[in-house]
Design an enzyme around this catalytic site. Structure first.
Site, mmCIF file in Angstrom:
data_model
loop_
_atom_site.group_PDB
_atom_site.id
_atom_site.type_symbol
_atom_site.label_atom_id
_atom_site.label_comp_id
_atom_site.label_asym_id
_atom_site.label_seq_id
_atom_site.Cartn_x
_atom_site.Cartn_y
_atom_site.Cartn_z
ATOM 1 N N LYS A 1 43.084 40.065 42.263
ATOM 2 C CA LYS A 1 43.441 38.643 42.326
ATOM 3 C C LYS A 1 43.977 38.340 43.722
ATOM 4 O O LYS A 1 45.187 38.195 43.945
ATOM 5 C CB LYS A 1 44.441 38.279 41.225
ATOM 6 C CG LYS A 1 44.362 36.803 40.839
ATOM 7 C CD LYS A 1 44.930 36.562 39.470
ATOM 8 C CE LYS A 1 45.052 35.080 39.117
ATOM 9 N NZ LYS A 1 43.800 34.339 39.124
ATOM 10 N N GLU B 1 31.285 35.300 36.040
ATOM 11 C CA GLU B 1 32.401 34.496 35.527
ATOM 12 C C GLU B 1 32.327 33.135 36.196
ATOM 13 O O GLU B 1 31.316 32.807 36.825
ATOM 14 C CB GLU B 1 33.739 35.208 35.804
ATOM 15 C CG GLU B 1 34.009 35.447 37.271
ATOM 16 C CD GLU B 1 35.378 36.079 37.541
ATOM 17 O OE1 GLU B 1 36.276 35.983 36.705
ATOM 18 O OE2 GLU B 1 35.528 36.654 38.641
ATOM 19 N N TYR C 1 47.980 37.114 44.162
ATOM 20 C CA TYR C 1 48.692 36.041 43.471
ATOM 21 C C TYR C 1 48.514 36.148 41.965
ATOM 22 O O TYR C 1 47.685 36.912 41.480
ATOM 23 C CB TYR C 1 48.233 34.670 43.979
ATOM 24 C CG TYR C 1 46.917 34.182 43.397
ATOM 25 C CD1 TYR C 1 45.703 34.721 43.809
ATOM 26 C CD2 TYR C 1 46.891 33.201 42.408
ATOM 27 C CE1 TYR C 1 44.498 34.273 43.274
ATOM 28 C CE2 TYR C 1 45.692 32.742 41.865
ATOM 29 C CZ TYR C 1 44.499 33.282 42.306
ATOM 30 O OH TYR C 1 43.317 32.849 41.764
ATOM 31 N N LEU D 1 37.272 39.011 37.398
ATOM 32 C CA LEU D 1 38.721 39.157 37.245
ATOM 33 C C LEU D 1 39.021 39.517 35.785
ATOM 34 O O LEU D 1 38.494 38.864 34.876
ATOM 35 C CB LEU D 1 39.423 37.833 37.598
ATOM 36 C CG LEU D 1 40.943 37.947 37.549
ATOM 37 C CD1 LEU D 1 41.455 38.603 38.832
ATOM 38 C CD2 LEU D 1 41.591 36.599 37.350
#
Ligand code: PDD
Length: 276
Positions: free
Chosen positions: A143, A175, A30, A199
């Site tokens: 992702k 993260e 996505y 990411l």
């Protein structure tokens, strides 16, 4: 309207199948785009990341990027969203449930827009955060639709009245549940390097570019929880959060508790990129 495959349909006419592999396995990828004044921000960077995510899970995009681009633009125009987000996912398609890839399923694209104001209060005042072990898999660079650990982390943050969950592997900060994180110490920006553990955020890349343009030193190096607590400034970056300061972590005040000068400078520079 919802973009389903390559058609724009009213919501109640979207024929999502109970056998869609996105639904059964989270087998898909996505993107979340920001819309500013009716324009998709950083569109090409999102497309490059989408192509990479899809390739990494061996998912063939159902249409050329130019066609997807065209359809998303049509959707944004139809929906008349000025400030908002566009969510798009592509699953491996519809097939009887079996782990192995189906032989002939057609990947299913789905996208919709949502009106969302910029989170100005959080951007100006900062958020609090909690720290949690990063229990995700070892391909966080993809992702993927599998967001259960992120959902669990954000929920835990919310239950503790915090705005974000900062994740770490054995004390090394990676993260956050839905954003990248940077710290500032003695004028230097530190952030985890791009690898399989985070990411590669679009906003992260924009902010690093802005920092280097203003000659702010950057080290793409992993930092520890101790470094986090001892930082002068902490902020997170993301499509929906932009550059949001973190003023307290686990009830401990970061720096002097106010939004720091480096963060403020980057926020101003970021705002210029979105025409504010
Ligand atoms: N999340 N890291 C994670 C785990 C994320 O989910 C996101 C974005 C980011 C920031 O990436 P970018 O700057 O490209 O938005 C970092 C989106 C917004 C989401 O899932 O809603």
């Amino acid at each position: 309207m919802i973009l389903y495959k390559n058609k724009l349909l009213p919501e109640h006419e979207v024929p999502v199948s109970y056998q869609d592999r996105g639904y059964n396995f989270g087998d898909g990828v996505y993107e979340v785009f920001r819309i500013y004044q009716g324009v998709l921000y950083g569109k090409q960077a999102h497309f490059r990341r989408l192509e990479r995510s899809a390739a990494e899970i061996r998912l063939q995009l159902p249409y050329p990027i130019e066609e997807i681009d065209h359809k998303l633009e049509e959707l944004v125009r139809l929906e008349q969203v000025s400030d908002g987000t566009l969510y798009m996912q592509i699953t491996r398609g519809v097939a009887p449930r079996a782990h192995v890839f189906p032989l002939s399923a057609e990947p299913v694209l789905m996208a919709f827009c949502t009106k969302v104001e910029r989170p100005l209060k959080l951007i100006h005042e900062g958020i609090t955060a909690i720290t949690l072990p990063d229990i995700r898999w070892l391909r966080c660079d993809i992702k993927s639709l599998n967001l259960l650990p992120n959902v669990m982390a954000k929920q835990q943050a919310a239950e503790q009245g915090a705005g974000e969950a900062i994740m770490h592997r054995d004390g090394i900060v990676t993260e956050c549940s839905a954003s990248n994180i940077m710290i500032v110490k003695n004028g230097v920006i530190y952030t985890h390097p791009i690898n399989h553990l985070i990411l590669p955020g679009i906003t992260r890349a924009v902010v690093l570019k802005l920092a280097s343009e203003s000659s702010t030193p950057i080290r793409e190096e992993a930092f520890s929880l101790e470094d986090l607590f001892a930082a002068d400034e902490v902020f997170v970056t993301g499509t929906t959060m932009e550059v949001t300061p973190v003023v307290k972590v686990n009830q401990r005040i970061i720096g002097n508790g106010a939004v720091g000068p480096v963060t403020q400078r980057l926020q101003a520079a970021f705002e210029r990129t979105i025409g504010r």
